[in-house]
Scaffold this active site. Structure first.
Site, PDB file in Angstrom:
ATOM      1  N   ASP A  92      21.538  20.932   5.559  1.00 11.70           N
ATOM      2  CA  ASP A  92      21.359  19.609   6.153  1.00 11.70           C
ATOM      3  C   ASP A  92      20.960  18.574   5.106  1.00 11.70           C
ATOM      4  O   ASP A  92      21.492  17.464   5.095  1.00 11.70           O
ATOM      5  CB  ASP A  92      20.307  19.666   7.257  1.00 11.70           C
ATOM      6  CG  ASP A  92      20.019  18.293   7.840  1.00 11.70           C
ATOM      7  OD1 ASP A  92      20.977  17.646   8.318  1.00 11.70           O
ATOM      8  OD2 ASP A  92      18.854  17.861   7.802  1.00 11.70           O
ATOM      9  N   HIS A  96       9.621  38.720  21.837  1.00 13.57           N
ATOM     10  CA  HIS A  96       8.251  38.508  22.308  1.00 13.57           C
ATOM     11  C   HIS A  96       7.556  37.421  21.493  1.00 13.57           C
ATOM     12  O   HIS A  96       7.715  37.375  20.275  1.00 13.57           O
ATOM     13  CB  HIS A  96       7.426  39.796  22.166  1.00 13.57           C
ATOM     14  CG  HIS A  96       7.862  40.884  23.075  1.00 13.57           C
ATOM     15  ND1 HIS A  96       8.880  41.751  22.759  1.00 13.57           N
ATOM     16  CD2 HIS A  96       7.422  41.249  24.297  1.00 13.57           C
ATOM     17  CE1 HIS A  96       9.040  42.611  23.747  1.00 13.57           C
ATOM     18  NE2 HIS A  96       8.172  42.328  24.698  1.00 13.57           N
TER      19      HIS A  96
END
Length: 160
Positions: A129, A79
């Site tokens: 990364d 949600h």
């Protein structure tokens, strides 16, 4: 858990978003943790600010907070919620392990466990990364829910 207890399936056994319309709004909090292992030199360079892409922990912190806020766009049956707090912290062993902890809070009809887990996962991926040019062998592991409070199911604390 019995398969009949799973809430994300309709009568045809197809995926659905759980209906939380009649649930009461309560304060809900979740803490999650993940660890990324790297070479000693990589961790030392992170702390010294010597990673070419910039301040690794500052960027990972912002990425984790952003991830908590965007979780419903990544996890199909999650949600959309109004996050009232999202925080990321880091701790390390001084050698090769960097532990990421998130805390996410809301006042709402559904919990924030997925937001907390997504936050630490994205923070860890951001570290990977930013450091992969010098350490492709980094390993992200032990991503788990530490604690959750609020809601119908009450409090959960992971075993130490």
């Amino acid at each position: 858990m019995d398969k009949d207890d799973l809430t994300h399936f309709n009568d045809e056994k197809r995926a659905k978003m759980v209906d939380v319309t009649s649930k009461s709004e309560t304060k809900r909090r979740a803490i999650a943790r993940a660890t990324i292992h790297m070479n000693e030199e990589t961790l030392a360079r992170i702390h010294a600010g010597k990673i070419a892409k910039g301040d690794v922990l500052a960027v990972a912190q912002v990425a984790g907070i952003m991830a908590a806020k965007k979780t419903s766009e990544l996890i199909p049956m999650c949600h959309p919620i109004m996050t009232t707090k999202a925080d990321i912290s880091f701790d390390d062993d001084g050698k090769t392990a960097l532990t990421i902890t998130s805390e996410v809070v809301t006042v709402g009809k559904t919990g924030v466990e997925m937001e907390a887990l997504t936050a630490v996962t994205i923070a860890a991926l951001t570290i990977y990364d930013m450091c992969k040019a010098m350490d492709k062998g980094m390993q992200i592991e032990k991503t788990y829910l530490v604690e959750k409070t609020g809601g119908k199911s009450g409090t959960f604390k992971a075993e130490a």
